[in-house]
Each structure stands twice: as C-alpha cells, then as structure tokens.
Design a protein around this motif. Sequence first.
Motif, PDB file in Angstrom:
ATOM      1  N   LEU A  71       0.650  -1.504  -0.346  1.00 49.06           N
ATOM      2  CA  LEU A  71      -0.273  -0.080  -0.041  1.00 49.06           C
ATOM      3  C   LEU A  71       0.650   1.439  -0.494  1.00 49.06           C
ATOM      4  CD1 LEU A  71      -2.697   1.078   0.366  1.00 49.06           C
ATOM      5  CD2 LEU A  71      -2.431   1.242   2.105  1.00 49.06           C
ATOM      6  N   LEU A  72       2.330   0.838   0.364  1.00 48.77           N
ATOM      7  CA  LEU A  72       2.821   2.586   0.647  1.00 48.77           C
ATOM      8  C   LEU A  72       3.225   2.695  -0.219  1.00 48.77           C
ATOM      9  CD1 LEU A  72       4.787   4.370   2.312  1.00 48.77           C
ATOM     10  CD2 LEU A  72       6.333   2.292   3.177  1.00 48.77           C
ATOM     11  N   LEU A  73       3.952   0.965  -1.198  1.00 50.22           N
ATOM     12  CA  LEU A  73       4.550   1.780  -2.585  1.00 50.22           C
ATOM     13  C   LEU A  73       4.248   2.368  -3.240  1.00 50.22           C
ATOM     14  CD1 LEU A  73       7.185  -1.076  -2.416  1.00 50.22           C
ATOM     15  CD2 LEU A  73       7.428   1.508  -2.303  1.00 50.22           C
ATOM     16  N   PHE A  74       2.269   1.555  -3.561  1.00 46.82           N
ATOM     17  CA  PHE A  74       1.563   1.801  -4.623  1.00 46.82           C
ATOM     18  C   PHE A  74       1.100   3.604  -4.221  1.00 46.82           C
ATOM     19  CE2 PHE A  74      -2.825   2.568  -5.870  1.00 46.82           C
ATOM     20  CZ  PHE A  74      -3.106   1.766  -6.514  1.00 46.82           C
ATOM     21  N   SER A  75       0.765   3.886  -2.910  1.00 47.04           N
ATOM     22  CA  SER A  75       0.295   5.032  -2.748  1.00 47.04           C
ATOM     23  C   SER A  75       1.538   6.465  -3.615  1.00 47.04           C
ATOM     24  CB  SER A  75       0.180   5.810  -1.576  1.00 47.04           C
ATOM     25  OG  SER A  75      -0.477   4.920  -0.762  1.00 47.04           O
ATOM     26  N   MET A  76       2.977   5.453  -2.974  1.00 43.93           N
ATOM     27  CA  MET A  76       4.204   6.099  -3.553  1.00 43.93           C
ATOM     28  C   MET A  76       4.173   6.984  -5.582  1.00 43.93           C
ATOM     29  SD  MET A  76       7.198   5.122  -0.977  1.00 43.93           S
ATOM     30  CE  MET A  76       8.434   6.621  -2.174  1.00 43.93           C
ATOM     31  N   VAL A  77       3.720   5.711  -4.828  1.00 40.23           N
ATOM     32  CA  VAL A  77       3.885   5.623  -7.262  1.00 40.23           C
ATOM     33  C   VAL A  77       3.094   6.629  -7.402  1.00 40.23           C
ATOM     34  CG1 VAL A  77       3.429   4.456  -9.633  1.00 40.23           C
ATOM     35  CG2 VAL A  77       5.068   3.245  -7.375  1.00 40.23           C
ATOM     36  N   VAL A  78       1.319   6.430  -7.295  1.00 45.05           N
ATOM     37  CA  VAL A  78       0.320   7.687  -7.497  1.00 45.05           C
ATOM     38  C   VAL A  78       0.554   9.066  -7.837  1.00 45.05           C
ATOM     39  CG1 VAL A  78      -2.186   7.393  -7.342  1.00 45.05           C
ATOM     40  CG2 VAL A  78      -1.327   5.734  -6.828  1.00 45.05           C
ATOM     41  N   LEU A  79       1.143   9.050  -6.297  1.00 48.04           N
ATOM     42  CA  LEU A  79       1.790  10.116  -5.508  1.00 48.04           C
ATOM     43  C   LEU A  79       2.104  11.049  -6.721  1.00 48.04           C
ATOM     44  CD1 LEU A  79       1.075   9.901  -1.776  1.00 48.04           C
ATOM     45  CD2 LEU A  79       0.153  11.964  -3.482  1.00 48.04           C
ATOM     46  N   ALA A  80       3.775  10.379  -6.478  1.00 49.28           N
ATOM     47  CA  ALA A  80       4.845  10.687  -7.525  1.00 49.28           C
ATOM     48  C   ALA A  80       3.676  10.973  -9.190  1.00 49.28           C
ATOM     49  CB  ALA A  80       5.748   9.636  -8.036  1.00 49.28           C
ATOM     50  N   TRP A  81       3.440   9.866  -9.841  1.00 49.33           N
ATOM     51  CA  TRP A  81       2.430  10.654 -10.921  1.00 49.33           C
ATOM     52  C   TRP A  81       2.085  11.618 -10.746  1.00 49.33           C
ATOM     53  CZ3 TRP A  81       2.786   8.467 -16.076  1.00 49.33           C
ATOM     54  CH2 TRP A  81       2.133   9.358 -16.785  1.00 49.33           C
ATOM     55  N   GLN A  82       0.851  11.554  -9.660  1.00 45.92           N
ATOM     56  CA  GLN A  82       0.673  12.824  -9.449  1.00 45.92           C
ATOM     57  C   GLN A  82       1.314  14.269  -9.752  1.00 45.92           C
ATOM     58  OE1 GLN A  82      -2.980  14.094  -9.008  1.00 45.92           O
ATOM     59  NE2 GLN A  82      -3.260  12.258 -10.208  1.00 45.92           N
ATOM     60  N   GLY A  83       2.305  13.828  -8.682  1.00 48.31           N
ATOM     61  CA  GLY A  83       3.119  15.351  -8.474  1.00 48.31           C
ATOM     62  C   GLY A  83       4.102  15.821 -10.103  1.00 48.31           C
ATOM     63  N   VAL A  84       3.992  14.509 -11.337  1.00 49.78           N
ATOM     64  CA  VAL A  84       4.730  15.253 -11.983  1.00 49.78           C
ATOM     65  C   VAL A  84       3.499  15.868 -13.373  1.00 49.78           C
ATOM     66  CG1 VAL A  84       6.011  14.444 -14.904  1.00 49.78           C
ATOM     67  CG2 VAL A  84       6.245  13.337 -12.090  1.00 49.78           C
ATOM     68  N   HIS A  85       2.094  15.371 -13.219  1.00 49.88           N
ATOM     69  CA  HIS A  85       1.180  15.261 -14.262  1.00 49.88           C
ATOM     70  C   HIS A  85       0.006  15.336 -13.830  1.00 49.88           C
ATOM     71  CE1 HIS A  85       3.329  13.359 -17.219  1.00 49.88           C
ATOM     72  NE2 HIS A  85       4.224  11.919 -16.596  1.00 49.88           N
ATOM     73  N   ALA A  86      -0.315  15.974 -12.486  1.00 41.68           N
ATOM     74  CA  ALA A  86      -2.103  16.364 -11.458  1.00 41.68           C
ATOM     75  C   ALA A  86      -1.560  18.242 -12.778  1.00 41.68           C
ATOM     76  CB  ALA A  86      -1.383  17.039 -10.365  1.00 41.68           C
ATOM     77  N   ARG A  87      -3.134  17.906 -13.754  1.00 37.42           N
ATOM     78  CA  ARG A  87      -3.160  19.419 -14.606  1.00 37.42           C
ATOM     79  C   ARG A  87      -2.731  20.468 -13.258  1.00 37.42           C
ATOM     80  NH1 ARG A  87      -8.650  18.512 -15.094  1.00 37.42           N
ATOM     81  NH2 ARG A  87      -9.030  16.415 -15.058  1.00 37.42           N
ATOM     82  N   ASN A  88      -2.925  20.039 -12.180  1.00 38.93           N
ATOM     83  CA  ASN A  88      -2.826  21.774 -11.553  1.00 38.93           C
ATOM     84  C   ASN A  88      -1.614  22.522 -10.865  1.00 38.93           C
ATOM     85  OD1 ASN A  88      -2.314  23.082  -9.257  1.00 38.93           O
ATOM     86  ND2 ASN A  88      -4.647  23.817  -9.426  1.00 38.93           N
ATOM     87  N   MET A  89      -0.525  23.104 -10.952  1.00 41.38           N
ATOM     88  CA  MET A  89      -0.009  22.604 -10.716  1.00 41.38           C
ATOM     89  C   MET A  89       0.747  22.522  -8.726  1.00 41.38           C
ATOM     90  SD  MET A  89       3.314  22.500 -11.417  1.00 41.38           S
ATOM     91  CE  MET A  89       4.281  23.290 -13.559  1.00 41.38           C
ATOM     92  N   PHE A  90      -0.631  23.703  -8.338  1.00 43.76           N
ATOM     93  CA  PHE A  90       0.080  23.993  -7.099  1.00 43.76           C
ATOM     94  C   PHE A  90      -0.391  21.800  -6.399  1.00 43.76           C
ATOM     95  CE2 PHE A  90      -2.662  23.926  -3.176  1.00 43.76           C
ATOM     96  CZ  PHE A  90      -1.348  24.715  -1.931  1.00 43.76           C
TER      97      PHE A  90
END
Lengths: 311, 95, 97, 92, 492
Positions: free
Chosen positions: A11-30
């Motif tokens: 779960l930890l690593l899955f959340s990390m990967v999701v957050l990493a993806w969001q951190g790069v590609h989230a639509r809003n910069m903030f």
Amino acid sequence: MHPVEVTFDALLLFSMVVLAWQGVHARNMFRAVVSFMMFGLLTAVAWVRLEAPDIALAEASLGAGLTGALLLATLGRLGPERRGPRRRRAMKLSMLPWLALGLVGTTVLLAVTLSLPAPGLGEAVLAAMPAAGVDSPVTAVLLNFRAWDTLLEIGVMLLAVIALWSLGQDVLASTSRLPAPALPALVRVLFPLFVLSTFYLLWRGGHGPGGAFPAGALLAAGLVLALLAGARVPERMRGAPLRWAVGGGLFAFLIVAVGGMWAAGAFFAYPPQHASILIAIVEIAAGLSIGVMLTALFLGGEPTEVRRGRT
Amino acid sequence: MTVFYLAGALFLLGNVAVALARVLRGPTAADRMLSGELMGTTAVAVLLLLYGATGIEALLDVALVFAILAAMAVVTFVRRTWPEDPVDDNGGETP
Amino acid sequence: MIMMAGTVLIVLGLLFFLSGTVGLLRFPDVFTRLHALSKADTLALGLVCAGLALHADDGALQLKLLLIWLLVIVSGATCSSLIARAALAHGIRPWQR
Amino acid sequence: MSLPPGTLFLLASALLFAIGTHGLVTCRHLLRKVLALNVATTGVFLLLVTLGRSGTTVDPVPHAMVLTGIVVALSTTAVALGLIVRLERRRP
Amino acid sequence: MDLPSTAVLVVVLVTLPLAAATLLFASGRQPRTLTLAAALLLTVAALALGWNVHIEGVSVHRIGGWAAPLGIHWQVTPSGTVMLLATALVGLAGAVYGAGYFLHRAGPEGRMARVFMPLWLFAWGGLNALFVAADLFNLYVALEVMTLASVALVALSARRMALQAAMRYLLAGLFGSVIYLLGVALLYGQYGVLDFDALATMLDPDDPGSRAGAVALTVGLLAKAAIFPLHFWLPGAHGRAEPPVSALLSGLVVAAAFYLMLRLWFGPLAGMLNFGAGTLLGVLGAGALLWGGVLALLQRRLKMLVAYSTVSQFGFAMLVFPLAVSGNRAPVLAGGTLLLANHALAKAALFLAAGTLVRASGSERIGQLVGFSGRARWAWLAVILASAALIGLPPTLGFSAKWLLLQAAVTEGAWWWLAVMLGGTLLTFAYLGRLLELALLDAAPGPSPPPVLTPALLAPALLLALLACVTGLWAFDFELDGKALARLEPGS
C-alpha cells in the motif's frame, strides 16, 4: 515476512507511485507540488521500512521539509502555467508509445535488479569499525571511509549557494503583511526547539542515526521559519560574516583533510588517537554550515548590505 | 503485539490513502494544504506505531523531526504561495 | 492491565483519525473541514502517544512522546488558524445552510 | 509469500524511475521537469538501499551514498528553481 | 630535480581550487592577485605532476589510508595527467583572459567579475578531482561539482538567452547524472564495489546486470558529453555564454565527460568492448561528426559556429571505440587522449579569440567581423593556428592524435572508419576554411573608435593555440604509444 507487513509495503509503495505520477502530471501545478511533498513524506516512511533510519531522518528534514518549502515558495513567484489546449490533446495521443516503452523499460529494469546478487560492503565496514573513531557505521562511512565524497558534496552545496546568489538579490527581502500574531508566537516557541534538536542530532550522529545533514537541515528550517515570520538577516551579519558562515564548513573540512596529510601521512587520514574528536569537529562545522547554506538556498539570493543612513 | 502495531500502521496508511481524494478534488488550495496537514500528522502516528513494532529508537527522532517541520509547509504556503496581500516584488533581480 | 489500557488508547486514536478523514471528505467547505480535521487529528495523535507511553517503560521515551504531542498541538493549532485566515482573505466564504 | 525479499521495493523503484524519466522528457513546464527529475532520483535511491539490504548484514555504504545523493539533489533542485523563477520574470 | 611527491601534488591540485574559491567567495571582493597566484600555482603543480608521471608512471593513492573497496582511491594515470595538464593550461589562460575581460567593477560586469573567479576555480577543482578519481560514486559527486559550476557560469550574464541555455544545460546534465547513478547502483548491486581496479578484476562481461549497468553509465555520460543525439543542449549553452566560460565548457567540461567514457571503456569495462558496442558508439560518433559539421557550415554567428564544431569534434573522438575493439588498445587510447587535449587547447583558443574578435567588431555575425588589421590580427593568428590544430595539419597535436588513430585503423583494416575519419577532417577543413575566407576576404571596418584590446585579451588565446601546434612534435616522444600507456589499463 508477515502478510500484514507485505500489505503495508504494498500500500505504501502503491501510494508513492500514485503520488509520484500526480506530482509530475497533475493538471493543476499546486496539486502537483502538494502531491510531491506527500510523496516525500511517504518516502521517509519507506526508508524506515528499509531499515535506513539515517536516510529517513535526512529525507524528513531535507526532502520533505525544505524541498517542500522551496517548491511552495517558488510556486508563489510563478505565473499560471501556460499551455494551449491543442497541446494537451496531442499529449494524450502521444501517451501510448511512451506507456509501452515505460512498461518494457520497467520490466527490464526490474528483471535486472532482481537478478543482482548484491554482495555489498557490509562486512568490510564492520571489520573496519574499531578504527573508525565513531560508533555509527553510516557516520563512519560518511566522515571517515568516504569522507572525500562528503567534502565534495559540501562543495556542491556551497556551489549552489554561489550560483543562486550570482543570479540576484534575496527574494525574501520583500515581505507581505504578517498574518495574525499567531505566526511570530509559533516561531518563538519553535525556534529554541529547533536549535535544541539540532544539537541533539549532532550529538546523536556519533552513536546512531543523526549527524550533520539532518541537524543542519533542522537548523535551516528554524532559520527559514524565523525569516518567514518577519525576521530579517541582522545588519551585522550581512556581507562578509554571512559569507564566512556559508563557506566555513567546506573550509574546516579542507583544513582537517589536508591536516591529515601532515599529521597522519595521507590525505584525510585521522591520527588514531584523535579520530573521534576530529570527526566531531568536522561534523559540527559541517552541520552548522549546512544549516546556514540551506537557509541561503532558501533566501534565493544574497541579502543586500543596507547602507547607513537608510532605514 | 508487533502485528497489532503493524495493523494499526496499515490502517492509518489506508486512511490517508482515502484522504488523498481531497488533494485531487480540491477545490481550493487551502483544501489541498489541509490534506497535506493530515498526511503529516498521520505520518507521525505511523512512525510511532512502526517504532512500537520494531523498537528502533531512531524512529522517534524521525517522528520528532516530522512534528517540528509540520509547520514549515503551512507557513511557507500562507506567506509565499498564497500571501494575503501579494506585494509587488521585483523578483529579487538586480536593478 | 496497563498494556491493555495502552492498546485501547491506541485503537481509540486510530478511530479518531478515521473520523478526521470522514470529516475531511464529507464536510462542505474548507472551514468546516479544518474544524473537523485539526481537532480529531490532534486528539488522535495524543491518544496514540499516550498508548505508546503506557507500553513503554522508559522515562526518556515517554518524555519524547510527550514532546512530539506538544509539538503537534502547537503547530497544528497555529497552522489551522493560518490556513483559515488565508482562505478568508482570499474571499472564500464560510458555508451556510 | 513466495516473492523474493525486496521485490515490491524494486518494482516501485523501477516504476518511479520510469515515471521520472518519462516526465522529464515529455513535460513542458520546467517546474514539472524538476519534479520529475526528483522522482527519478528517488527511484534510484530506493534501488540502492534495497540492494544494500539483501546481504547478511545491512550495508551502510549505500546509505551513505543516498545521504550524499539527497543533499546533492536538494542543491541542484534549489539552483533549478532559482533559474526557473528568473526565467519566468524575464518572459518577453 | 627534486620535486614534491605525486601525492602532495595531487592534494594541491584538488584542494587548492576549492580553498581558493571559498576564500574568494567569503571575502566578497575580487583580489585578482590571489586568483592569478592560485591559477599559476595550480599550473606549476600540474606540470610537476606531469614530470613525476613521466618518471614514475601510474601511481595509486589511498584517501584516508583506507584500502579499496572500503576507501576511495586516486589513480594518477598518464592519460589523466595529460588531461590535468590541459586543464591547467586552459584554466590559467581563462583566468588571465577573464581578469582582462570583466574590467569594470560596477554594474553587471562587476557582479560577473565577482562571481566568475570562484566559479571558475570550483569548476577547475571539480575537473581535477575527476581526472584522478577511480571510484564510480566519487566520480558522480565530482561530476556534479563540475556540472553545477558550469551551469552557474553559463548563467553568468543573467540575460534571458543565457538563463534559458543554463536551464536546459542543467536539466540535460541532471538527466545524465540520474542515469549514471542508476548504472552505479546496478554495478554496485552486482559486485558490491565501486573502485575501478576491483571492478575490473571482477567484471563478468556476459552478465545482464553488468551490461545494464554499463549501458546506463554510458548513456548518462553521453548526455553529459553532448554526443549526438543528446547534443541538443550544447550549442546554446556554449554559444550564449561569456567567451572565457565557453572556452572552459567546450574545451574541458565536455571533454571530461568524454574522458570518463574512455576511462571506463578502456578500464573496468574493457571486457565488454566488443564489436557490437564499439560499432554502436562509432555510429553515434559518425552521426555527430556529420550533423555538427554540417550545422557548423550553416552558422552565421561566430560563437555558434565554434559551438557546433565541438559537437562535430566529439563525434570524431567517438571513433576510438570501434578502433579499439580488437588489436592493441594502448595506441588508440593514446590517440583519443591526445585528441581530447588538442581539442581542449585549440577550442579554448578559438573561443577566447572569438570573444576578442566579437568585442573588436561589435557584432557576432561572421560577415561583420573586423579584418586582419590592428591588434585584432593577433586574435586572427590564434584562430588560424587553432584551426590548423583542429584540422590536424602536421606538426600539431591534432596531427599526432589523428595519426595514431589512422595507424590503428590501417592495421585493423577498418576501412569504413578510416573513410569516416577522412570525411570528418575534410568537413572540419570546410567550415573553418569558410570562416577564414568570409572573415578575412570580406572584412568589415568595425566600430570607431575601435575598442581597446589589451594583451590579456590576446595573449592567452595565442599561447594556447601555439601550444596546440608545437606540442605535437613532442607528443610522440612522451612514451604515449609505448610502455606508459600499456600500463593504463588497470587490472590488465
């Protein structure tokens, strides 16, 4: 491993990967920046799971704390992201080959890394520990066996300060109105704690996880917080004194390193009977200097020397 | 006992994973920052529970550092990213 | 007995974390969410700290746990007020029925 | 559980590296590129430490390398962010 | 003659620049005497080291007294010494030139002058640390020192174009670093050592982990050395920087990354240099040679022409890999190293002279440069000599280098690579010839009154170009194709 542990890691690593993806590609910069900061938090937990509390400490203070603050401060000074609508659609179409490439690359990398025997140098370090001058193996590697790396790394940090300062003046010079008296009050409570924990971590470094980097990062966090709460770099400190505080760590390190040449016959060699004290000196100098350098990085430019006669 | 601590940590992690929805949904920056706060507090609790499970004392130091630095992000946020009265700074450039 | 009490405290703490999350997800605007989250979280962490302190038998450790809790209280309270003020200043109106 | 120890961490590190390098190449906004770079670096760090764990004793050398790497990454990130801000201010 | 020991000289070479840079930064002033004294001392130390290596050959120094694989080693090799010498010469020339170039103490130039020297010394120190390093991770940190100093130097003028180039350079450099670090992690995971010698003895060329590691190290360094197709950042960064900075970057920083590839593929990874790997690297080189050469032909701005020429020249250097697949590697390595040294001296001279010419002409366009008159003629002389060295006319250093490589190609019967080398030389001849023709036959009058060209703006370039021309005579003597270099391959 217990199934609960495996589930936790997954779960930890899955959340990390999701957050990493969001951190790069989230639509809003903030959103991207906040995701990245949370990614940093979880990374620190991951280090704990990997039995690396030293790195967890550094990640918590440097990675999650200061990087996050740096990113947020940067974000406040950037305009809105400009991206034409045409481009966005094109990006989605071009995703497919990338996705395939990424999958193949990830699989290959995973297959390779799984095949690695990883003999490591654990035994060699253990064997050399009695002569290292400190009890903590990681500190021994950082400040004795591979001290030359650490010296160069402090050089990198000083270089970053020089590079940033060469671009212009400090960016904290202009401050907006203080929101609520709560902030200065908070800082008054926290600042002594920061200083206290800095020295606590410096002291811990000799025996267990801790040492110059997390300690310096905590000191920097305290100083940055004070600056954000409206404190200014004192007049007397600007100019040469501040510069010496920034460069002092590298200088002390160099002196000890070259001194080893003269005292123990090899660059960076510590005379055995003085090893602990020399390492302690290096650690304290490096820790304090790292604190000042990180603050300087956050300042983003050199605090200008105010001429007399002006307020 | 170890399993109890681990299960607790897992529970918190799941809890925070659900709360991530608030980061994605927003709608305002303040909401996102708020979920960041939750994440910070939860991480402290997770570290404490992991300390309970493993007995590695350094984890308490990590938790302490997290607790001290929790304020850092929010203060930067209200002072720099989202200041109340954005002043016209010259970007720190040499005039 | 003391162990048992500690365990109960920790479980309670976990439940409060859950309630904080529910509040964060279900409440209508940033102010109500702040309200739910900051209180629930601070309390929850306090309960977890207390539970662990009961499990620990070393005074220094208990002191450290207390320190962590105090820090979270101080910074949590201040940060909540800072976020609320910032949100108000940016024209976000509190939710009204 | 028949997975070799560390499999999950290795998988995550490979994924992070892939996400990071992909983002670095495809994103246009500079800040995103910097974030992507940091993600990729974290992937490599995870790999190093996971590998340091599979021996009989915990190997402190990768730990030291990662500590050094974190500081280097932070320094370079700070410089990159400073450049981005300056560039933004000089947008024609 | 009684010189200080090699160990002392190495310590001076790596620590003095850092110490001097810190002092300069902390004092906040710009005492030129201190900088120039440090630069002079470093040059003397490098020369003394060269003499020592000539007498003693390869030597290894344990840092902190710890033996590898636990500790870090410095390895002083002949090829590394050649690079150290080139660094010292370019470093000294650049410091003198910089002192004469940033004259004013106020305004933006004053700021540049204040920052230039510490950064210059930092870059110098990073380069020196690189050329003696023999440890994968230590190299990573040294590379970061060098990259960060170079980025800051590119951004020196703080103009938008320069900032953009610096940013792009930084991202490319960090991309290279991440991939390099991945390679380090893979190799460490496979063998548990970072030291070159230990790695060389343990390396199993057929195992997937080592292969992946070697690929990652190489790709990372290719990005840092701006080898086609990862060269996109170079022309902007080198063309837009201030002239002394361009000289350092083009002459040394890129060469350092390339030298590391030489060091790895002729050292610890030597077992893996098979036909496939060599050919692939050679094809990339041929691509760079052609692409950089053609674009150099098309440039209208002087510094951009010189920058594209760098892309092309490093394509030429890549040809050492296919030539070293079978047969005797020592002369190929010697040729490659000399090629790098020749390029360092000649390209630095070219950039320094270009800076002077641009200042004298008030324009960067090749068609508007002043002619062969007045004091500018000394700068033109430097351009001509440097061009001769880059093309490889006898008796320049470039000729010696290319001769060694040609011999290797002939003995191996690698006719294709021979053809590529000749084509590349012709291309170099073409774009440098076009530059000279356009500028000298079609010279512009230049601004009036003509800007003052002090000796500091003329002498460094001329001396570097002269050195590139005359050292060729002596290079064959320097045991470069003989015994000394045979000892270069650690573990063999």
